[in-house]
Design a protein around this motif. Structure first.
Motif, PDB file in Angstrom:
ATOM      1  N   LEU A  45       0.584  -1.208  -0.145  1.00 32.88           N
ATOM      2  CA  LEU A  45      -0.060   0.131   0.180  1.00 32.88           C
ATOM      3  C   LEU A  45       0.546   1.340  -0.026  1.00 32.88           C
ATOM      4  O   LEU A  45       0.167   2.412  -0.260  1.00 32.88           O
ATOM      5  CB  LEU A  45      -1.036  -0.276   1.458  1.00 32.88           C
ATOM      6  N   TYR A  46       1.941   1.185   0.803  1.00 26.92           N
ATOM      7  CA  TYR A  46       3.266   2.197   0.277  1.00 26.92           C
ATOM      8  C   TYR A  46       3.923   1.976  -0.373  1.00 26.92           C
ATOM      9  O   TYR A  46       4.755   1.238  -0.814  1.00 26.92           O
ATOM     10  CB  TYR A  46       3.169   2.218   1.634  1.00 26.92           C
ATOM     11  N   THR A  47       4.191   3.249  -1.035  1.00 24.47           N
ATOM     12  CA  THR A  47       5.226   3.698  -2.273  1.00 24.47           C
ATOM     13  C   THR A  47       6.455   4.680  -1.354  1.00 24.47           C
ATOM     14  O   THR A  47       5.622   5.830  -1.428  1.00 24.47           O
ATOM     15  CB  THR A  47       5.044   3.661  -3.603  1.00 24.47           C
ATOM     16  N   ALA A  48       7.830   4.871  -1.396  1.00 25.21           N
ATOM     17  CA  ALA A  48       8.549   5.615  -1.169  1.00 25.21           C
ATOM     18  C   ALA A  48       9.302   5.874  -2.116  1.00 25.21           C
ATOM     19  O   ALA A  48      10.458   4.933  -2.688  1.00 25.21           O
ATOM     20  CB  ALA A  48       9.636   4.986   0.134  1.00 25.21           C
ATOM     21  N   ARG A  49       9.333   6.793  -2.384  1.00 20.17           N
ATOM     22  CA  ARG A  49      10.885   7.071  -3.647  1.00 20.17           C
ATOM     23  C   ARG A  49      11.320   8.043  -3.047  1.00 20.17           C
ATOM     24  O   ARG A  49      11.782   8.723  -2.774  1.00 20.17           O
ATOM     25  CB  ARG A  49       9.743   8.043  -4.958  1.00 20.17           C
ATOM     26  N   VAL A  50      12.632   7.627  -3.611  1.00 24.32           N
ATOM     27  CA  VAL A  50      13.561   8.272  -2.529  1.00 24.32           C
ATOM     28  C   VAL A  50      14.452   8.692  -4.051  1.00 24.32           C
ATOM     29  O   VAL A  50      14.955   8.090  -4.790  1.00 24.32           O
ATOM     30  CB  VAL A  50      14.356   7.018  -1.907  1.00 24.32           C
ATOM     31  N   LEU A  51      14.788   9.859  -3.631  1.00 20.58           N
ATOM     32  CA  LEU A  51      15.208  10.593  -4.869  1.00 20.58           C
ATOM     33  C   LEU A  51      16.758  11.082  -3.852  1.00 20.58           C
ATOM     34  O   LEU A  51      16.866  11.735  -2.953  1.00 20.58           O
ATOM     35  CB  LEU A  51      14.455  11.916  -4.918  1.00 20.58           C
ATOM     36  N   VAL A  52      17.643  10.638  -4.709  1.00 24.63           N
ATOM     37  CA  VAL A  52      19.329  11.470  -4.085  1.00 24.63           C
ATOM     38  C   VAL A  52      19.448  12.770  -5.389  1.00 24.63           C
ATOM     39  O   VAL A  52      19.203  11.960  -6.496  1.00 24.63           O
ATOM     40  CB  VAL A  52      20.872  10.313  -4.005  1.00 24.63           C
ATOM     41  N   LEU A  53      20.499  13.564  -4.948  1.00 27.04           N
ATOM     42  CA  LEU A  53      21.282  14.664  -5.327  1.00 27.04           C
ATOM     43  C   LEU A  53      22.395  14.366  -4.390  1.00 27.04           C
ATOM     44  O   LEU A  53      22.819  14.305  -3.777  1.00 27.04           O
ATOM     45  CB  LEU A  53      20.922  16.237  -4.722  1.00 27.04           C
ATOM     46  N   GLY A  54      24.034  14.508  -5.745  1.00 23.22           N
ATOM     47  CA  GLY A  54      24.882  14.390  -5.851  1.00 23.22           C
ATOM     48  C   GLY A  54      25.040  14.265  -6.421  1.00 23.22           C
ATOM     49  O   GLY A  54      24.890  13.839  -7.699  1.00 23.22           O
ATOM     50  N   ASP A  55      26.843  13.626  -6.133  1.00 24.50           N
ATOM     51  CA  ASP A  55      27.094  12.654  -7.392  1.00 24.50           C
ATOM     52  C   ASP A  55      27.698  11.171  -6.676  1.00 24.50           C
ATOM     53  O   ASP A  55      27.115  10.034  -6.138  1.00 24.50           O
ATOM     54  CB  ASP A  55      28.953  13.226  -7.417  1.00 24.50           C
ATOM     55  N   ASP A  56      28.714  10.851  -7.726  1.00 26.75           N
ATOM     56  CA  ASP A  56      28.825   9.052  -7.616  1.00 26.75           C
ATOM     57  C   ASP A  56      29.753   8.911  -5.828  1.00 26.75           C
ATOM     58  O   ASP A  56      28.370   7.699  -5.728  1.00 26.75           O
ATOM     59  CB  ASP A  56      29.860   8.520  -8.116  1.00 26.75           C
ATOM     60  N   ARG A  57      29.649   9.590  -5.498  1.00 22.48           N
ATOM     61  CA  ARG A  57      29.658   9.678  -4.061  1.00 22.48           C
ATOM     62  C   ARG A  57      28.331   9.272  -3.582  1.00 22.48           C
ATOM     63  O   ARG A  57      28.279   8.195  -2.383  1.00 22.48           O
ATOM     64  CB  ARG A  57      30.848  10.513  -3.590  1.00 22.48           C
ATOM     65  N   MET A  58      27.408   9.798  -3.663  1.00 21.94           N
ATOM     66  CA  MET A  58      26.322   9.684  -2.666  1.00 21.94           C
ATOM     67  C   MET A  58      25.588   8.585  -2.787  1.00 21.94           C
ATOM     68  O   MET A  58      24.574   7.440  -2.465  1.00 21.94           O
ATOM     69  CB  MET A  58      24.962  11.357  -3.148  1.00 21.94           C
ATOM     70  N   LEU A  59      25.521   8.193  -4.223  1.00 21.24           N
ATOM     71  CA  LEU A  59      25.333   7.128  -5.450  1.00 21.24           C
ATOM     72  C   LEU A  59      26.436   5.786  -3.840  1.00 21.24           C
ATOM     73  O   LEU A  59      25.200   4.954  -3.922  1.00 21.24           O
ATOM     74  CB  LEU A  59      25.605   6.901  -6.591  1.00 21.24           C
ATOM     75  N   GLY A  60      27.078   5.680  -4.035  1.00 20.67           N
ATOM     76  CA  GLY A  60      27.972   4.667  -3.068  1.00 20.67           C
ATOM     77  C   GLY A  60      27.424   4.269  -1.435  1.00 20.67           C
ATOM     78  O   GLY A  60      27.297   3.529  -1.470  1.00 20.67           O
ATOM     79  N   ARG A  61      27.025   5.857  -1.297  1.00 20.36           N
ATOM     80  CA  ARG A  61      26.252   5.398  -0.093  1.00 20.36           C
ATOM     81  C   ARG A  61      24.890   4.956  -0.170  1.00 20.36           C
ATOM     82  O   ARG A  61      24.154   4.430   1.138  1.00 20.36           O
ATOM     83  CB  ARG A  61      26.436   7.280   0.827  1.00 20.36           C
ATOM     84  N   LEU A  62      24.060   5.738  -0.942  1.00 23.30           N
ATOM     85  CA  LEU A  62      22.858   5.226  -1.114  1.00 23.30           C
ATOM     86  C   LEU A  62      23.037   3.491  -1.185  1.00 23.30           C
ATOM     87  O   LEU A  62      22.009   3.193  -0.971  1.00 23.30           O
ATOM     88  CB  LEU A  62      22.414   5.585  -2.573  1.00 23.30           C
ATOM     89  N   ALA A  63      24.071   2.847  -2.262  1.00 18.23           N
ATOM     90  CA  ALA A  63      24.507   1.495  -2.495  1.00 18.23           C
ATOM     91  C   ALA A  63      24.219   0.649  -0.943  1.00 18.23           C
ATOM     92  O   ALA A  63      23.749  -0.057  -0.591  1.00 18.23           O
ATOM     93  CB  ALA A  63      25.023   0.660  -3.349  1.00 18.23           C
ATOM     94  N   GLN A  64      25.531   1.224  -0.045  1.00 14.27           N
ATOM     95  CA  GLN A  64      25.535   0.646   1.640  1.00 14.27           C
ATOM     96  C   GLN A  64      23.883   1.011   2.138  1.00 14.27           C
ATOM     97  O   GLN A  64      23.405  -0.162   2.737  1.00 14.27           O
ATOM     98  CB  GLN A  64      26.735   1.893   2.082  1.00 14.27           C
ATOM     99  N   ALA A  65      23.300   1.802   2.227  1.00 15.53           N
ATOM    100  CA  ALA A  65      21.654   1.593   3.251  1.00 15.53           C
ATOM    101  C   ALA A  65      21.230   1.001   2.082  1.00 15.53           C
ATOM    102  O   ALA A  65      20.380   0.777   2.711  1.00 15.53           O
ATOM    103  CB  ALA A  65      21.023   3.275   2.813  1.00 15.53           C
ATOM    104  N   TYR A  66      21.084   0.896   1.356  1.00 15.24           N
ATOM    105  CA  TYR A  66      20.150   0.033   0.357  1.00 15.24           C
ATOM    106  C   TYR A  66      20.399  -1.502   0.888  1.00 15.24           C
ATOM    107  O   TYR A  66      19.937  -2.687   0.757  1.00 15.24           O
ATOM    108  CB  TYR A  66      20.584  -0.248  -1.320  1.00 15.24           C
ATOM    109  N   HIS A  67      21.968  -2.209   0.108  1.00 11.72           N
ATOM    110  CA  HIS A  67      22.199  -3.591   1.473  1.00 11.72           C
ATOM    111  C   HIS A  67      21.988  -3.391   2.689  1.00 11.72           C
ATOM    112  O   HIS A  67      21.573  -4.631   3.182  1.00 11.72           O
ATOM    113  CB  HIS A  67      23.759  -3.472   0.484  1.00 11.72           C
ATOM    114  N   SER A  68      22.349  -2.450   3.194  1.00  7.36           N
ATOM    115  CA  SER A  68      21.820  -2.562   4.711  1.00  7.36           C
ATOM    116  C   SER A  68      20.469  -2.951   4.615  1.00  7.36           C
ATOM    117  O   SER A  68      19.769  -3.936   5.802  1.00  7.36           O
ATOM    118  CB  SER A  68      21.670  -1.115   5.831  1.00  7.36           C
ATOM    119  N   LEU A  69      19.597  -2.279   4.036  1.00  9.05           N
ATOM    120  CA  LEU A  69      18.027  -2.139   4.437  1.00  9.05           C
ATOM    121  C   LEU A  69      17.560  -3.696   3.599  1.00  9.05           C
ATOM    122  O   LEU A  69      16.889  -4.664   4.187  1.00  9.05           O
ATOM    123  CB  LEU A  69      17.009  -1.618   3.110  1.00  9.05           C
ATOM    124  N   ARG A  70      18.058  -4.021   2.575  1.00  9.05           N
ATOM    125  CA  ARG A  70      17.723  -5.502   2.236  1.00  9.05           C
ATOM    126  C   ARG A  70      18.676  -6.345   3.313  1.00  9.05           C
ATOM    127  O   ARG A  70      17.876  -7.738   3.598  1.00  9.05           O
ATOM    128  CB  ARG A  70      18.975  -6.133   0.955  1.00  9.05           C
TER     129      ARG A  70
END
Length: 752
Positions: free
Chosen positions: A414-439
């Motif tokens: 029932l819920y949709t979270a649209r996570v939008l990150v602003l930055g460069d490749d370094r920010m995406l590296g941290r997003l990958a860490q958070a995504y791996h931690s969530l999984r």
């Protein structure tokens, strides 16, 4: 403006969008991203232009289909669907032609058929019940309460304050707040009621009088008509063969109840005056929350808080007892006690897990045992979180609640979270860490995945530096890859970077009464609404050894791993001294063992020893080379983002009359697994995802491989009730665990 002048003006704007996609001329580059925005603004300011624009876009789509101009099909189709979502007064003939066009696209390869299928499903519902798309979008994005359409969405905008300047953060926050200050629940309910009645009644609707009546109504009256309209639309949309006449009769009753008996008489006379006939109904921007990414667990915490305020779904006792922020895994999750309704005969048991969790009614009686308790182990595919990439999103956005869009029987996302990150490749590296931690968390708790669809979006924001800086361009490699894969993403999203910096340099507008067009927010809104096709990026795990006698440190990276040779050396203990008179030369002696990536997908082990001054492991293809540097380079396909491109700067020793000399030669190869160890006394330094805060020094050895799905290590403890044969099958499945890939949404995915 006459009808011919209107169509000519719209035709010029559409042709500008097409030239931007096709020519890539320097004159067009300065206005990239503006043509699509200005086209939609023309229709927003004058809704009467919508049918003309739909005809023009449909004509261009049919022309592109006949001339096989596939690169413009998806951009034009997204533009058309965005207009249809907000428009009223679209004829059945236009809906029928657009639907037939989408059906013809189903014969094309992906991603064209995927986008066309999504559009066709939505068009079928909208043609039968006009206003459905607008109503569902506003209800979900504004978190309006509705029992018949209980879906909720939110956009989480994450910015790293160490990567994005404070002026940019302040400018974005001010624009978001300024746009949302008038988007109260009452205003959004007025928009839903007005749009539904205008879409159904057409010219017979007194649009101006209707909006004035709604704006002056008290909240309880407004809520009454809002729920009545939503019920009429959703009940008709849920019918297998909805009747447009029956829907019209129901909305006419609501319309007459709102405006009184005079509404019918005035409707027969033509409705409002010319200037008051069709006032614009805005489509509110989605509910966006702004976050400074300062905590590693911040994404998890925000998602938990998103699910907690209002829950439309009561889970079973096992999941209700789960603490969303607890640290203890639920070991009894596989033991589910449900009400027995079978005959007690083994062959009558269903083959799938049915009714594990069912939404309970307010008058739910206490759990009673009738005829026994069924105790089953969940199948592996249902036991673990299947994915966060929104594979059920198509049905969720286009169909009614329940049905095929359920992860578990009786439980919908029932819920949709649209996570939008602003930055460069370094920010995406941290997003990958958070995504791996969530999984990884979900393998222990399994509390977000059944109810939450996680969608990831990315907008590149680089520091304002000279374009000639090589480091500056390297920080945007993933955005450049997305632009090559999806030209519409390149045109719409990648052009936002300079616009955001211009916004930050502008002085803030203190006059809140002045209406402005928030360009940045409008483009962000268009991206999160229409960007439904993900591109998957492989996450890699790296095991780092500072001492070969101890366990390694593990981390992950998404885009790049850079290896540098330190000047420091190992202690002399345990290492054989170099022979006297032998010049070491620059760099370090490395032992490299890797599996070469072949087109046949066969495994080929390669082991080499060489002296190198550094290595770079890139997860994104640079689009230039593979193999030796001699000879013409080969172009890497944009779809090849499933292996590492390793670039080694090798030191080659040569002898001549002047003595020994050293030269640097660059070698490039591709692999999915690699182990590197220093053979002499030189230590290594690892830099992950170009982030100076993710540096590992004094490294002896490291190993890189695709990161497996976190669920692989948690399955064994939750299937203890299986037989020995089933246990063996599970163990073989664990060995061949799927790699973990992080999806980033674009408009079309990868276009071949």
């Amino acid at each position: 403006m006459e009808s011919s002048d209107v169509e000519l003006d719209l035709q010029r704007s559409v042709q500008a969008v097409l030239r931007e996609l096709s020519a890539q001329a320097p004159a067009v580059q300065g206005h990239q991203g503006m043509w699509r925005w200005s086209l939609h603004k023309k229709v927003e300011r004058d809704p009467g232009k919508s049918p003309a624009l739909v005809r023009i876009l449909l004509r261009e789509l049919e022309k592109a289909e006949s001339e096989d101009l596939r690169h413009v099909i998806i951009p034009l189709l997204h533009t058309l669907m965005y207009v249809l979502t907000k428009a009223t007064g679209i004829t059945e003939e236009l809906y029928r032609r657009t639907y037939a066009f989408c059906i013809r696209l189903l014969t094309l390869p992906a991603p064209y058929c995927m986008v066309a299928l999504d559009c066709a499903i939505r068009l079928k519902t909208e043609a039968a019940v006009p206003g459905t798309l607008y109503q569902r979008l506003v209800i979900a994005e504004q978190n309006l309460t509705s029992e018949l359409y209980p879906y909720q969405e939110r956009v989480f905008l994450f910015v790293d304050p160490e990567l994005v300047s404070p002026s940019v953060c302040s400018a974005l926050l001010l624009e978001i707040e300024a746009a949302q200050v008038h988007q109260t629940p009452e205003a959004c309910m007025c928009h839903v009621v007005s749009h539904a009645l205008q879409a159904a009644l057409g010219e017979a609707c007194q649009a101006g009088a209707l909006q004035r009546k709604l704006q002056t109504s008290p909240r309880h009256t407004l809520e009454h008509y809002f729920h009545a309209v939503v019920a009429a639309v959703e009940q008709m949309a849920s019918e297998p063969s909805p009747s447009r006449e029956g829907h019209l009769e129901r909305l006419e009753e609501i319309y007459c109840s709102l405006l009184g008996p005079a509404a019918t008489a005035r409707g027969r006379c033509g409705g409002d005056s010319l200037q008051d006939r069709q006032p614009g109904i805005p489509l509110p921007s989605p509910h966006i929350t702004f976050h400074l990414w300062t905590d590693e667990e911040q994404l998890w915490k925000e998602l938990v808080l998103f699910l907690r305020p209002r829950s439309y779904l009561r889970l079973s006792a096992d999941l209700e007892a789960l603490d969303l922020q607890g640290l203890w895994p639920d070991q009894e999750l596989a033991r589910v006690s449900v009400l027995s309704r079978d005959s007690g005969i083994e062959r009558d048991l269903p083959l799938v897990v049915d009714e594990l969790f069912a939404p309970s009614s307010p008058e739910r009686p206490g759990l009673q045992r009738k005829g026994g308790i069924k105790k089953r182990a969940w199948p592996p595919d249902i036991l673990m979180p299947v994915s966060w990439d929104g594979s059920l999103e198509l049905h969720r956005r286009t169909g009614r609640p329940g049905g095929d869009g359920e992860l578990l029987p009786g439980i919908s996302r029932l819920y949709t979270a649209r996570v939008l990150v602003l930055g460069d490749d370094r920010m995406l590296g941290r997003l990958a860490q958070a995504y791996h931690s969530l999984r990884k968390r979900e393998t222990q708790k399994f509390c977000l995945t059944p109810r939450l669809s996680l969608q990831l979006y990315y907008i590149r924001v680089l520091a304002p530096q000279k374009s000639t800086s090589s480091r500056h361009s390297e920080l945007g490699e993933l955005a450049a890859f997305l632009g090559r894969a999806d030209p519409w993403y390149e045109s719409i999203v990648n052009t936002l970077c300079p616009a955001i910096h211009k916004l930050a340099e502008m002085p803030p507008c203190l006059d809140t009464s002045q209406t402005v067009d928030p360009f940045i927010l409008d483009v962000i809104t268009y991206y999160v609404r229409m960007g439904t096709q993900p591109i998957y990026f492989q996450i890699y795990t790296v095991k780092i050894f500072s001492d070969l006698s101890q366990d390694p440190t593990e981390d992950i990276f998404l885009t790049e791993l850079m290896v540098k040779i330190q000047d420091s050396k190992f202690p002399k203990d345990g290492f054989s001294p170099k022979r006297r008179g032998v010049a070491e030369g620059p760099g370090a002696e490395l032992s490299i063992c890797y599996q070469k990536a072949l087109l046949s997908h066969r495994t080929r082990e390669v082991t080499v020893s060489l002296r190198a001054t550094g290595l770079v492991l890139k997860a994104l293809p640079a689009g230039d080379t593979e193999g030796p540097t001699h000879g013409p380079p080969t172009v890497a396909p944009v779809t090849d983002n499933t292996c590492l491109t390793v670039t080694v700067t090798e030191v080659v020793k040569s002898s001549n009359l002047a003595g020994r000399s050293f030269s640097a030669v660059t070698n490039t190869f591709r692999t999915a697994n690699i182990q590197i160890q220093s053979q002499d006394q030189r230590l290594l330094t690892l830099l992950l995802d170009k982030d100076n805060r993710r540096v590992f020094r004094d490294v002896v050895r490291f190993e890189v491989a695709p990161c497996p799905e976190p669920r692989a290590g948690a399955q064994k403890s939750k299937v203890l009730g299986l037989s020995s044969h089933q246990q063996q099958e599970m163990e073989r499945t664990e060995v061949k665990a799927k790699p973990l890939r992080m999806p980033i949404n674009t408009f079309s995915g990868i276009i071949q």
